[in-house]
Design a protein around this motif. Sequence first.
Motif, PDB file in Angstrom:
ATOM      1  N   HIS A 186      10.619   5.703  -1.069  1.00 37.77           N
ATOM      2  CA  HIS A 186      10.923   5.853  -2.494  1.00 37.77           C
ATOM      3  C   HIS A 186      12.172   6.714  -2.682  1.00 37.77           C
ATOM      4  CE1 HIS A 186       7.578   4.085  -4.824  1.00 37.77           C
ATOM      5  NE2 HIS A 186       6.879   4.256  -3.712  1.00 37.77           N
ATOM      6  N   GLU A 187      12.111   7.908  -2.120  1.00 41.30           N
ATOM      7  CA  GLU A 187      13.179   8.900  -2.326  1.00 41.30           C
ATOM      8  C   GLU A 187      13.288   9.753  -1.073  1.00 41.30           C
ATOM      9  OE1 GLU A 187      13.778  11.082  -6.302  1.00 41.30           O
ATOM     10  OE2 GLU A 187      12.703  12.513  -5.037  1.00 41.30           O
ATOM     11  N   HIS A 188      14.509  10.037  -0.695  1.00 41.53           N
ATOM     12  CA  HIS A 188      14.729  10.853   0.508  1.00 41.53           C
ATOM     13  C   HIS A 188      15.866  11.821   0.228  1.00 41.53           C
ATOM     14  CE1 HIS A 188      14.377  11.825   4.744  1.00 41.53           C
ATOM     15  NE2 HIS A 188      15.675  11.645   4.900  1.00 41.53           N
ATOM     16  N   THR A 189      15.546  13.117   0.208  1.00 41.48           N
ATOM     17  CA  THR A 189      16.566  14.129  -0.072  1.00 41.48           C
ATOM     18  C   THR A 189      16.961  14.828   1.225  1.00 41.48           C
ATOM     19  OG1 THR A 189      14.839  15.773  -0.550  1.00 41.48           O
ATOM     20  CG2 THR A 189      15.730  14.529  -2.408  1.00 41.48           C
ATOM     21  N   ILE A 190      18.251  15.095   1.356  1.00 45.04           N
ATOM     22  CA  ILE A 190      18.766  15.697   2.584  1.00 45.04           C
ATOM     23  C   ILE A 190      19.624  16.907   2.236  1.00 45.04           C
ATOM     24  CG2 ILE A 190      20.038  15.276   4.733  1.00 45.04           C
ATOM     25  CD1 ILE A 190      19.715  12.237   4.092  1.00 45.04           C
ATOM     26  N   ILE A 191      19.254  18.049   2.768  1.00 47.93           N
ATOM     27  CA  ILE A 191      20.079  19.247   2.614  1.00 47.93           C
ATOM     28  C   ILE A 191      21.058  19.342   3.783  1.00 47.93           C
ATOM     29  CG2 ILE A 191      20.065  21.773   2.590  1.00 47.93           C
ATOM     30  CD1 ILE A 191      17.401  21.646   1.115  1.00 47.93           C
ATOM     31  N   GLU A 192      20.528  19.202   4.991  1.00 52.00           N
ATOM     32  CA  GLU A 192      21.369  19.312   6.189  1.00 52.00           C
ATOM     33  C   GLU A 192      21.813  17.923   6.647  1.00 52.00           C
ATOM     34  OE1 GLU A 192      20.040  22.453   9.079  1.00 52.00           O
ATOM     35  OE2 GLU A 192      18.241  22.386   7.830  1.00 52.00           O
ATOM     36  N   SER A 193      22.824  17.388   5.984  1.00 48.57           N
ATOM     37  CA  SER A 193      23.319  16.053   6.336  1.00 48.57           C
ATOM     38  C   SER A 193      24.298  16.095   7.497  1.00 48.57           C
ATOM     39  CB  SER A 193      24.002  15.407   5.124  1.00 48.57           C
ATOM     40  OG  SER A 193      25.165  16.140   4.757  1.00 48.57           O
ATOM     41  N   HIS A 194      24.697  17.290   7.908  1.00 52.43           N
ATOM     42  CA  HIS A 194      25.631  17.481   9.025  1.00 52.43           C
ATOM     43  C   HIS A 194      26.949  16.732   8.782  1.00 52.43           C
ATOM     44  CE1 HIS A 194      22.663  19.510  11.666  1.00 52.43           C
ATOM     45  NE2 HIS A 194      21.805  18.781  10.982  1.00 52.43           N
ATOM     46  N   SER A 195      27.442  16.890   7.581  1.00 52.78           N
ATOM     47  CA  SER A 195      28.702  16.241   7.216  1.00 52.78           C
ATOM     48  C   SER A 195      29.861  16.806   8.034  1.00 52.78           C
ATOM     49  CB  SER A 195      28.977  16.464   5.725  1.00 52.78           C
ATOM     50  OG  SER A 195      30.286  16.091   5.379  1.00 52.78           O
ATOM     51  N   GLU A 196      30.830  15.951   8.314  1.00 54.37           N
ATOM     52  CA  GLU A 196      32.018  16.413   9.027  1.00 54.37           C
ATOM     53  C   GLU A 196      32.967  17.169   8.097  1.00 54.37           C
ATOM     54  OE1 GLU A 196      33.850  13.176  11.042  1.00 54.37           O
ATOM     55  OE2 GLU A 196      32.122  12.797  12.341  1.00 54.37           O
ATOM     56  N   THR A 197      32.721  17.095   6.792  1.00 53.54           N
ATOM     57  CA  THR A 197      33.531  17.821   5.815  1.00 53.54           C
ATOM     58  C   THR A 197      33.076  19.274   5.772  1.00 53.54           C
ATOM     59  OG1 THR A 197      33.719  15.818   4.480  1.00 53.54           O
ATOM     60  CG2 THR A 197      34.296  17.904   3.421  1.00 53.54           C
ATOM     61  N   SER A 198      34.005  20.188   5.934  1.00 49.40           N
ATOM     62  CA  SER A 198      33.658  21.610   5.935  1.00 49.40           C
ATOM     63  C   SER A 198      33.707  22.159   4.503  1.00 49.40           C
ATOM     64  CB  SER A 198      34.627  22.403   6.820  1.00 49.40           C
ATOM     65  OG  SER A 198      35.960  22.202   6.401  1.00 49.40           O
ATOM     66  N   PRO A 199      32.902  23.185   4.214  1.00 45.81           N
ATOM     67  CA  PRO A 199      32.933  23.775   2.866  1.00 45.81           C
ATOM     68  C   PRO A 199      34.265  24.470   2.597  1.00 45.81           C
ATOM     69  CG  PRO A 199      31.582  25.098   4.341  1.00 45.81           C
ATOM     70  CD  PRO A 199      31.931  23.857   5.082  1.00 45.81           C
TER      71      PRO A 199
ATOM     72  N   LEU B 116       0.831  -1.205   0.000  1.00 40.62           N
ATOM     73  CA  LEU B 116       0.000   0.000   0.000  1.00 40.62           C
ATOM     74  C   LEU B 116       0.867   1.257   0.000  1.00 40.62           C
ATOM     75  CD1 LEU B 116      -2.617   1.685   0.451  1.00 40.62           C
ATOM     76  CD2 LEU B 116      -2.283   1.292   2.913  1.00 40.62           C
ATOM     77  N   LEU B 117       1.841   1.305   0.896  1.00 36.61           N
ATOM     78  CA  LEU B 117       2.660   2.504   1.043  1.00 36.61           C
ATOM     79  C   LEU B 117       3.667   2.678  -0.096  1.00 36.61           C
ATOM     80  CD1 LEU B 117       3.288   2.433   4.905  1.00 36.61           C
ATOM     81  CD2 LEU B 117       1.612   3.757   3.622  1.00 36.61           C
ATOM     82  N   TRP B 118       3.868   1.620  -0.887  1.00 36.04           N
ATOM     83  CA  TRP B 118       4.788   1.698  -2.022  1.00 36.04           C
ATOM     84  C   TRP B 118       4.073   2.136  -3.302  1.00 36.04           C
ATOM     85  CZ3 TRP B 118       9.827   2.019  -1.886  1.00 36.04           C
ATOM     86  CH2 TRP B 118      10.574   1.850  -3.063  1.00 36.04           C
ATOM     87  N   LYS B 119       2.738   2.187  -3.267  1.00 37.92           N
ATOM     88  CA  LYS B 119       1.972   2.511  -4.467  1.00 37.92           C
ATOM     89  C   LYS B 119       2.268   3.908  -5.000  1.00 37.92           C
ATOM     90  CE  LYS B 119      -2.138  -0.418  -3.923  1.00 37.92           C
ATOM     91  NZ  LYS B 119      -3.597  -0.394  -3.634  1.00 37.92           N
ATOM     92  N   ASP B 120       2.534   4.835  -4.112  1.00 41.16           N
ATOM     93  CA  ASP B 120       2.684   6.235  -4.498  1.00 41.16           C
ATOM     94  C   ASP B 120       3.871   6.823  -3.747  1.00 41.16           C
ATOM     95  OD1 ASP B 120       2.376   9.091  -4.777  1.00 41.16           O
ATOM     96  OD2 ASP B 120       0.281   8.746  -5.333  1.00 41.16           O
ATOM     97  N   SER B 121       4.740   7.514  -4.452  1.00 41.84           N
ATOM     98  CA  SER B 121       5.932   8.098  -3.821  1.00 41.84           C
ATOM     99  C   SER B 121       5.582   9.168  -2.785  1.00 41.84           C
ATOM    100  CB  SER B 121       6.855   8.704  -4.884  1.00 41.84           C
ATOM    101  OG  SER B 121       6.179   9.732  -5.600  1.00 41.84           O
TER     102      SER B 121
END
Length: 524
Positions: free
Chosen positions: A184-197, A157-162
């Motif tokens: 289905h899809e998961h986008t992350i802006i604030e991943s809190h990466s340890e790599t600095s810009p 049921l939950l896979w029928k629609d994104s």
Amino acid sequence: MSSQDSQDIVTATTAIESAPDAKTRRYDRQLRLWAATGQSALESSRVLVISASATSSSILKNLVLPGIGHFTILDHAKVSHSDAGNNFFLEGSDSIGKYRSEEAVRLLSELNDGVEGRANTRTLEDILESQPEWITSFTIVIAHNLDHSLLHKLSALLWKDSRYPPLVAVRSAGFLADFYIQFHEHTIIESHSETSPSLRIDKPFPALRELALSLEYDKMDPTEHGHIPYVVILVRALEDWKKSHGNSLPKSYDERQQFKKGILALKMKGDEENFDEAEAQAYRCWTETKIPSEIAVLFSDPALSTDTLNTSTSPFFHLLAALKEFAAQSEIHTLPLTSTLPDMKSDTQNYIQLQRLYKARAEEEKQAFKSYLQVPVDDAMVDSFIKNAHALVVLRGKTWGAFDEDKGALAESLSTMPKETCIHLALSALSLLQASDTSVSPSAESIRAKMQSIVGQSIKLPDEADDAIGEIARAPFSELPNTAAFLGGMVAQEVIKMITKQYVPVKGYCVIDLIETWTGTIGA
């Protein structure tokens, strides 16, 4: 709740002039982890939990305390003697014979008066058949030890629609457990990466380069000399190096050591920490400012094609498309500059001067970036996207159970991660055996036979299968309080990641062994 307590969390955490309200004080520690945006997402969330087991109650405890908006427990069962003995969110013998969902909701709601809790005593079968849209109205669905056929129907049921909510399927028996997040899809802006810009030390923007070249070390007094920010020191040192080395950066180990010694030689006094800091950060001079490989891969994402990118597309992908265009059009082919500076040895005047340069340049590049957007996007989201552009993440998942149907993937997993895979297979075997006959306690032989049927007769189960089979056969229906507590913390943590879209959640089956105290992930 008082008007002070209900003050908007975003306002309370950004208005420096005002004292924090009761809500902000209550959530102070977690606001340091996911900030006002994450808290707002939590408070807007609606969580459905299927079953009021000890594990489900422990998961909810760790979601109610940080302040989800609403939760519903769906459970038709009544409290048994075993429930009363292993679930801390029941009142012992006083709860026996009452609906598990109603008892658990009542006690869980006492943890946080800002969270709405409801009990639903209908059966999942009835809702799946007559009112499936009720399930899809939630933000996320969590199910613990659900009957195999029901879990399969719920997953389908939950896979029928994104647009439908993610499903968190949790299974446990004795000291063993696993859980899987279907999305289905998961986008992350604030991943809190340890790599600095990047600070663009190797490719300084004009104002930064001009500031560095204006330094006159010999005319500075010791106090001023000891407070030059390391960024400026490095830009100047690199410009001087390139002048004497044919415009090339330090490449070999010897050249880099020579470059570092040259920085330390600029000291007026031996205790100038800013020059020590510059020497420690010298690697930034020969680390090329470029688009990280993980982000470059995202530029080829199918969601960015002209056929799929439209007004109904998630703002994330419109921002990603603008980022791709910005990087292509930029003179140095890199990501937009962020105004965020790390802490460094400096005085207030020099640090603020440097910060203003970065902010001014970052604002220029932000406007250039926005010019490539094809649809309107909230300015706060644009700011967050640019700030975290070096660590964006796009995850695409699979339906629950797909791993068990892929015999090739199972065979590979058995060879590379035998312990984790055997525990997962043993839990899958238990689930299938329970679905076929709930009146008989599974034996070690029946569990092994079912595991073999899942992987195929041509694949030999490794020796590690014996331990998993032994524990499952010993306690097939046992829900231990310590296992429930551990799972409660782990699963709630991943659910919070999904709701807030911050940090990177587990992908695949997270397997837990509390006999040997380890976790692992398979089937990603």
